[in-house]
Write an enzyme that holds these catalytic residues in place. Structure first.
Site, short mmCIF file in Angstrom:
data_model
loop_
_atom_site.label_atom_id
_atom_site.label_comp_id
_atom_site.label_asym_id
_atom_site.label_seq_id
_atom_site.Cartn_x
_atom_site.Cartn_y
_atom_site.Cartn_z
CG ASP A 72 -2.48 0.52 1.19
OD1 ASP A 72 -2.60 1.41 0.11
OD2 ASP A 72 -3.21 0.29 1.80
CG ASP A 90 -9.60 1.94 -0.81
OD1 ASP A 90 -8.90 0.92 -1.10
OD2 ASP A 90 -9.09 2.71 0.17
#
Ligand code: DGJ
Length: 724
Positions: free
Chosen positions: A462, A527
């Site tokens: 990430d 997301d």
């Protein structure tokens, strides 16, 4: 390549041909290649034919300008009055070196004439003695028809050259009238914007230090009316994950130029004598079969790579939206047991497993297991996951650090910043200076240790904040070197642990680019698990990435990001056309939903070989509230289509689903996949053939299609065809 001159150096023309594409370059004067044509295959050309073609493509000279026509090379010498974006921009400390003109062809042992090539490859090296620079340009036309543009610049003088930009550009014909740019933001990435190309420069810059949520993964220009299945289009994809600049420029002389390059910050690249800067590679695609043709080239190019993921893409369970930071052994094991029951093959422990990490305010940098919540380290959960027959995956965010961490306290000087001036925080975190060898080594050893200690086969990597004020400890701009350090880190880990796959994530789809694709098998596209938004995000992500590289999860009935409800069948259909997964607390599901997921998992496993190797088809459906996509096997023996109703249609009856890409010569058995045979409709009855099987020829499927039930919004139907 056909070098049609007597000698490569003196030869006037280079003609590269591959994959139905031609690139014709004028080499008549010393210097770098001058692209005359990039597009349709021109067939075999004799030397006089190629010569004549170049003459035919050369314009006359208008009043009030220069007395002769000069075609710009891939590095336009704009300050000499040429068209196109400035190829080399920079200077020396004494104010010289700003005007660059590559006139001297430079030979070497491997390339005596300074130009070399074969059918799909052209390389040229030229120098400008006045500015003390040498440029190398390589154009490689791959079997996929993808044109790879590699450009570098060497300082051959004895003073420092301050480089501000190295921007290779390609010309496109005047028929390119529209510009298709992808932009977006967190949880809604790669959304198209179609603009007319007008005179002047259209430019998109990013200084986030990552490609970003608004990265135009394929900057595309196309002819008027171009669609998914028809029309001519040209696209550039930059293989870079740092700062970038994309331009489309239409000049009053009617030329149009497209470019994609690194955006170099002031003072970021000082070339010492003898030093070379290599610009990020650009992969360029041309198509005369619309955007699908562009995608097909990128997909086949990526699939031909050595490291492309070829094993079945494991059905994944990701813990994030299931438990967030509420991680402990009992919760994870409960989730893993349910996951195994529905047929999950890879269990990923997302954020929250490491030291101090009970919220997003703490812990980044402390890459050891939080034994308060996981007393046996990861051994317990790793063992359980293994016993259940699944692989283990782990979330990391190696480039980041929270001030509330042991790492930041011990090494505050490892944070990227201007000395004495911490950058603004993003998600309560700062960026670790990977250009600092000690910080790099620390991160490498921590990740290497975890991968050595536990049976981890997958990392979700990430990157949750943009860079700002990113100086190294000498106050020099570091974004460029930070990107290279990231690549070094990824390469070193891959070398040590070749069996470990990596997913690129940056607050969802903030680092989806072909730079990362060198190291990553999967991209977390967004997301948002809201299938309505996901339909768009995935559709446009797949302009470049094949479905096997796009992660998509079935989330909770009420999407966590948007708060919108969607039926399980719609969520499942959306995640099916990707590398599928689940991100939902399975311990709270009804037996009915678990049963649906089990059947969906079986379907994914049965169809993934097709989905992850076939040709992606996006039809130009007349209803803007419908999204159609399909995957047809390369031998056209079978296909899977998804018809998604993403809003209420304007008409009472849907337009038929016309199935592109099938073999016109074959007959197919068409049937709705059982799981999707009961969508919510706004009709009294379904069409008489529903849900099949019914026999249809490839020709009829394309020309007539099949009618579907009148679907309620946020419903999808998945149809399978097998040739008879
Ligand atoms: C952002 C990612 O996009 C999410 O999927 C999740 O991994 C969180 N970070 C964890 O902090």
């Amino acid at each position: 390549m056909t070098l049609t001159g007597s000698k490569a150096h003196a030869g006037p023309v280079a003609h590269l041909r591959a994959g139905g594409v031609s690139l014709l370059a004028d080499l008549s004067a010393p210097g770098l290649p001058k692209v005359v044509h990039w597009g349709a295959d021109l067939g075999e050309l004799t030397e006089p034919q190629a010569d004549a073609l170049i003459r035919a493509a050369t314009p006359g000279v208008p009043h009030a300008g220069f007395d002769t026509f000069e075609r710009p090379s891939v590095l336009s010498e704009r300050l000499r009055g040429q068209a196109g974006p400035l190829g080399v921009s920079g200077r020396r400390g004494d104010g010289t070196g700003w005007s660059v003109h590559f006139t001297e062809q430079v030979g070497s042992a491997e390339m005596p004439a300074g130009v070399a090539g074969d059918l799909g490859h052209l390389a040229a090296v030229a120098e400008d003695p006045a500015s003390g620079l040498r440029a190398r340009s390589e154009l490689v036309l791959h079997d996929s028809g993808i044109l790879e543009v590699v450009t570098s610049l060497t300082n051959i003088s004895d003073t420092v050259y301050q480089l501000d930009g190295l921007t290779p550009a390609l010309p496109v014909p005047a028929t390119a009238q529209a510009l298709l740019s992808l932009s977006g933001h967190w949880a809604y990435e790669r959304i198209p914007e179609l603009l007319p190309i007008s005179f002047g420069v259209w430019q998109r810059d990013s200084t986030e230090g990552r490609s970003g949520h608004d990265f135009p993964i394929a900057l595309t220009v196309c002819e008027k009316g171009c669609g998914w299945r028809h029309g001519e289009a040209w696209a550039l994809s930059l293989c870079w994950s740092g700062n970038h600049r994309h331009t489309v420029e239409r000049r009053p002389d009617r030329t149009t130029w497209v470019s994609a390059a690194e955006l170099i910050l002031p003072g970021e690249i000082d070339l010492e004598p003898g030093e070379t800067y290599t610009a990020p590679r650009v992969l360029a695609a041309w198509s005369d079969r619309g955007l699908d043709g562009i995608s097909q080239r990128y997909h086949s190019h990526l699939r031909a790579r050595d490291g492309h993921p070829r094993s079945p893409r494991p059905l994944t369970l990701n813990s994030w939206e299931a438990v967030y930071f509420d991680i402990d052994e009992r919760r994870l094991e409960g989730l893993a047991e349910r996951a195994a029951e529905v047929g999950v093959e890879r269990f990923v422990v997302d954020d929250g497993w490491f030291h101090l990490r009970t919220s997003d305010r703490r812990g980044l940098g402390d890459w050891w297991v939080d034994t308060d919540r996981l007393p046996s380290g990861l051994s317990q959960i790793a063992g359980r996951v293994g016993d259940l027959g699944m692989e283990l995956g782990l979330w990391v965010e190696p480039e980041m650090v929270n001030l509330d961490s042991d790492l930041a306290k011990a090494h505050p000087d490892w944070i990227l910043q201007m000395p004495g001036r911490l950058p603004r925080e993003g998600r309560h975190q700062q960026v670790l200076d990977l250009t600092n060898d000690e910080a790099f080594e620390y991160i490498f050893s921590k990740l290497n240790g975890l991968l050595g200690q536990y049976p981890i086969s997958y990392l979700k990597w990430d990157h949750n904040r943009p860079l700002s004020d990113a100086g190294d400890r000498y106050a020099r701009p570091a974004a460029h070197r930070q990107t290279l350090a990231l690549y070094r880190l990824l390469a070193a880990l891959r070398e040590k642990h070749p069996q470990v796959e990596i997913e690129s994530c940056a607050s969802g789809g903030g680092r989806v680019d072909l730079g990362m694709a060198q190291f990553c098998e999967r991209f977390w596209a967004s997301d948002t698990n809201d299938p309505l938004d996901r339909q768009q995000v995935q559709r446009w992500t797949s302009l470049v990435l094949p479905l096997e590289m796009i992660g998509s999860h079935v989330g909770a009935p009420r999407a966590h990001v948007t708060g919108r409800h969607a039926d399980l069948s719609f969520r499942a259909a959306t995640a099916l056309f990707a590398h599928a997964g689940i991100e939902w607390d399975l311990t709270k599901l009804t037996s009915e939903d678990l049963d649906f997921l089990r059947r969906w998992a079986d379907l994914y496993k049965a169809r993934r070989a097709l989905l992850h190797s076939g040709t992606l088809i996006r039809s130009d459906h007349p209803d803007p509230r419908v999204v159609v996509q399909g995957v047809v096997a390369t031998d056209q023996s079978e296909a899977l289509y998804c018809y998604a109703q993403v809003g209420t249609s304007r008409t009472s009856q849907p337009a038929p689903l016309r199935l592109d890409g099938l073999s016109p010569a074959r007959a197919y058995r068409l049937k709705v996949e059982d799981l999707f045979a009961f969508p919510r409709t706004v009709a009294r009855s379904a069409p008489p053939w529903w849900p099949g099987p019914v026999e249809i020829t490839g020709k009829a499927a394309r020309a007539v299609g099949v009618t579907l039930p009148i679907l309620a919004p946020a419903q999808a139907v998945v149809v399978h065809l097998a040739s008879i």
